[in-house]
Design a protein around this motif. Structure first.
Motif, PDB file in Angstrom:
ATOM      1  N   HIS A  61       0.760  -1.148   0.007  1.00  0.00           N
ATOM      2  CA  HIS A  61      -0.058   0.009   0.000  1.00  0.00           C
ATOM      3  C   HIS A  61       0.833   1.117  -0.018  1.00  0.00           C
ATOM      4  O   HIS A  61       1.782   1.553   0.906  1.00  0.00           O
ATOM      5  CB  HIS A  61      -0.797   0.126   1.126  1.00  0.00           C
ATOM      6  N   GLU A  62       0.658   2.032  -1.079  1.00  0.00           N
ATOM      7  CA  GLU A  62       1.576   3.174  -1.266  1.00  0.00           C
ATOM      8  C   GLU A  62       1.136   4.427  -0.291  1.00  0.00           C
ATOM      9  O   GLU A  62       0.014   4.700   0.047  1.00  0.00           O
ATOM     10  CB  GLU A  62       1.549   3.877  -2.504  1.00  0.00           C
ATOM     11  N   HIS A  63       2.300   5.050   0.298  1.00  0.00           N
ATOM     12  CA  HIS A  63       1.949   6.048   1.190  1.00  0.00           C
ATOM     13  C   HIS A  63       2.350   7.394   0.196  1.00  0.00           C
ATOM     14  O   HIS A  63       3.028   7.391  -0.812  1.00  0.00           O
ATOM     15  CB  HIS A  63       2.734   5.982   2.488  1.00  0.00           C
ATOM     16  N   ALA A  64       1.942   8.643   0.784  1.00  0.00           N
ATOM     17  CA  ALA A  64       2.222   9.767   0.099  1.00  0.00           C
ATOM     18  C   ALA A  64       3.703  10.081  -0.227  1.00  0.00           C
ATOM     19  O   ALA A  64       4.121  10.638  -1.202  1.00  0.00           O
ATOM     20  CB  ALA A  64       1.455  11.200   1.063  1.00  0.00           C
ATOM     21  N   GLU A  65       4.635   9.692   0.869  1.00  0.00           N
ATOM     22  CA  GLU A  65       5.986   9.861   0.471  1.00  0.00           C
ATOM     23  C   GLU A  65       6.650   8.946  -0.293  1.00  0.00           C
ATOM     24  O   GLU A  65       7.877   8.772  -0.492  1.00  0.00           O
ATOM     25  CB  GLU A  65       6.763   9.894   2.077  1.00  0.00           C
ATOM     26  N   GLY A  66       5.724   7.973  -0.828  1.00  0.00           N
ATOM     27  CA  GLY A  66       6.194   7.150  -1.912  1.00  0.00           C
ATOM     28  C   GLY A  66       6.745   5.814  -1.248  1.00  0.00           C
ATOM     29  O   GLY A  66       7.122   4.881  -2.173  1.00  0.00           O
ATOM     30  N   SER A  68       6.106   2.022   0.553  1.00  0.00           N
ATOM     31  CA  SER A  68       5.089   0.960   0.529  1.00  0.00           C
ATOM     32  C   SER A  68       5.012   0.174   1.643  1.00  0.00           C
ATOM     33  O   SER A  68       6.074  -0.262   1.891  1.00  0.00           O
ATOM     34  CB  SER A  68       5.078   0.206  -0.853  1.00  0.00           C
ATOM     35  N   THR A  69       3.734  -0.106   2.059  1.00  0.00           N
ATOM     36  CA  THR A  69       3.681  -0.886   3.404  1.00  0.00           C
ATOM     37  C   THR A  69       2.902  -2.231   3.145  1.00  0.00           C
ATOM     38  O   THR A  69       1.921  -1.967   2.566  1.00  0.00           O
ATOM     39  CB  THR A  69       3.326  -0.191   4.563  1.00  0.00           C
ATOM     40  N   HIS A  70       3.286  -3.465   3.573  1.00  0.00           N
ATOM     41  CA  HIS A  70       2.600  -4.354   3.262  1.00  0.00           C
ATOM     42  C   HIS A  70       1.747  -4.733   4.479  1.00  0.00           C
ATOM     43  O   HIS A  70       2.178  -5.005   5.441  1.00  0.00           O
ATOM     44  CB  HIS A  70       3.334  -5.578   2.776  1.00  0.00           C
ATOM     45  N   GLY A 102      -0.131  -8.511   9.054  1.00  0.00           N
ATOM     46  CA  GLY A 102       1.201  -7.912   9.087  1.00  0.00           C
ATOM     47  C   GLY A 102       1.799  -7.791   7.609  1.00  0.00           C
ATOM     48  O   GLY A 102       1.277  -7.785   6.614  1.00  0.00           O
ATOM     49  N   GLU A 103       3.186  -7.729   7.756  1.00  0.00           N
ATOM     50  CA  GLU A 103       3.795  -7.290   6.396  1.00  0.00           C
ATOM     51  C   GLU A 103       4.201  -8.501   5.651  1.00  0.00           C
ATOM     52  O   GLU A 103       4.514  -8.477   4.441  1.00  0.00           O
ATOM     53  CB  GLU A 103       5.136  -6.632   6.956  1.00  0.00           C
TER      54      GLU A 103
END
Length: 239
Positions: A61-66, A68-70, A102-103
């Motif tokens: 999942h992409e965040h505004a700062e570029g 990605s977190t799973h 989790g990730e």
């Protein structure tokens, strides 16, 4: 039954899919005869269809700062169609599980899950369901907690499904047949294992319009992500 169940973690990989196994505190040696046929309305934050069934990590999942977190933050609303645990009748019992895988689980870790029963569920039924959750989810988590009883509304047909926890204030899932379906028949993915259940009737594909868990320290909400219904069948002879 107001206790917290803490569980470690084991991972089983089968045909490229990851199946997580959960063991409760109780031993099932006291009751050797049980069976359930149950249907879940289920949704998560992964895109349709949840890649966790084919990989060892959830979607990124992409965040505004570029960055990605799973994660796979999910809700399950279960209704037992027919079932028993020893002499205890489980027909019609409803319960809700919310959590996050989790990730990833290559390193042998998933995060947390929380279990809610409808207030109509008796203490004997709770004990039976808690025990059956072991082989249904035959793995271990960093934490798995039994939370307060909350009302569960559960409605489903071949075209849409709705589940509400405490009238939607605590949790909400609304699923609908995908617009890409060729006709009015359900879109079904078959021949895929669902956790520890040896039998199922296929994943009835229904992306969500909303899926949310709204209480405690681990709230989340997603729209237009993965959703499905599935009916599983298992009994004590399968273990």
């Amino acid at each position: 039954m107001n206790r917290t169940i803490y569980i470690g973690l084991t991972i089983i990989l089968l045909f490229g899919s990851a199946f997580l196994l959960m063991h409760s505190e109780k031993s099932n040696s006291e009751v050797s005869d049980w069976s359930i046929n149950a249907t879940t309305i289920e949704a998560c934050t992964c895109p349709m269809f949840c890649q966790c069934y084919f990989n060892t990590e959830p979607a990124g999942h992409e965040h505004a700062e570029g960055e990605s977190t799973h994660y796979c933050k999910f809700n399950m609303a279960w209704k037992i169609n027919e079932g028993h645990y020893g002499d205890v009748n489980l027909d019609g019992v409803t319960f809700w599980i919310a959590g996050d895988l989790g990730e990833g689980w290559e390193d042998g870790e998933v995060d947390w899950a929380k279990l809610h029963f409808d207030p109509s569920v008796t203490s004997e039924q709770k004990e039976g369901i808690t025990e059956i959750l072991g082989p249904l989810f035959p793995a271990e988590w960093q934490s798995f907690s039994l939370e307060e009883d909350l009302s569960i509304q559960w409605e489903a047909n071949s075209n849409d499904a709705t589940a509400l926890l405490n009238n939607g204030r605590a949790g909400e899932m609304r699923l609908a047949t995908p617009a890409t379906a060729l006709n009015n028949e359900p879109a079904v993915l078959t021949n895929i294992q669902y956790w520890g259940a040896p039998r199922n009737d296929g994943f009835v594909m229904m992306p969500n319009t909303v899926q949310a868990y709204r209480i405690g320290d681990n709230t989340y909400e997603s729209n237009g992500t993965n959703g499905f219904m599935i009916t599983i069948d298992m009994n004590s002879n399968d273990i």
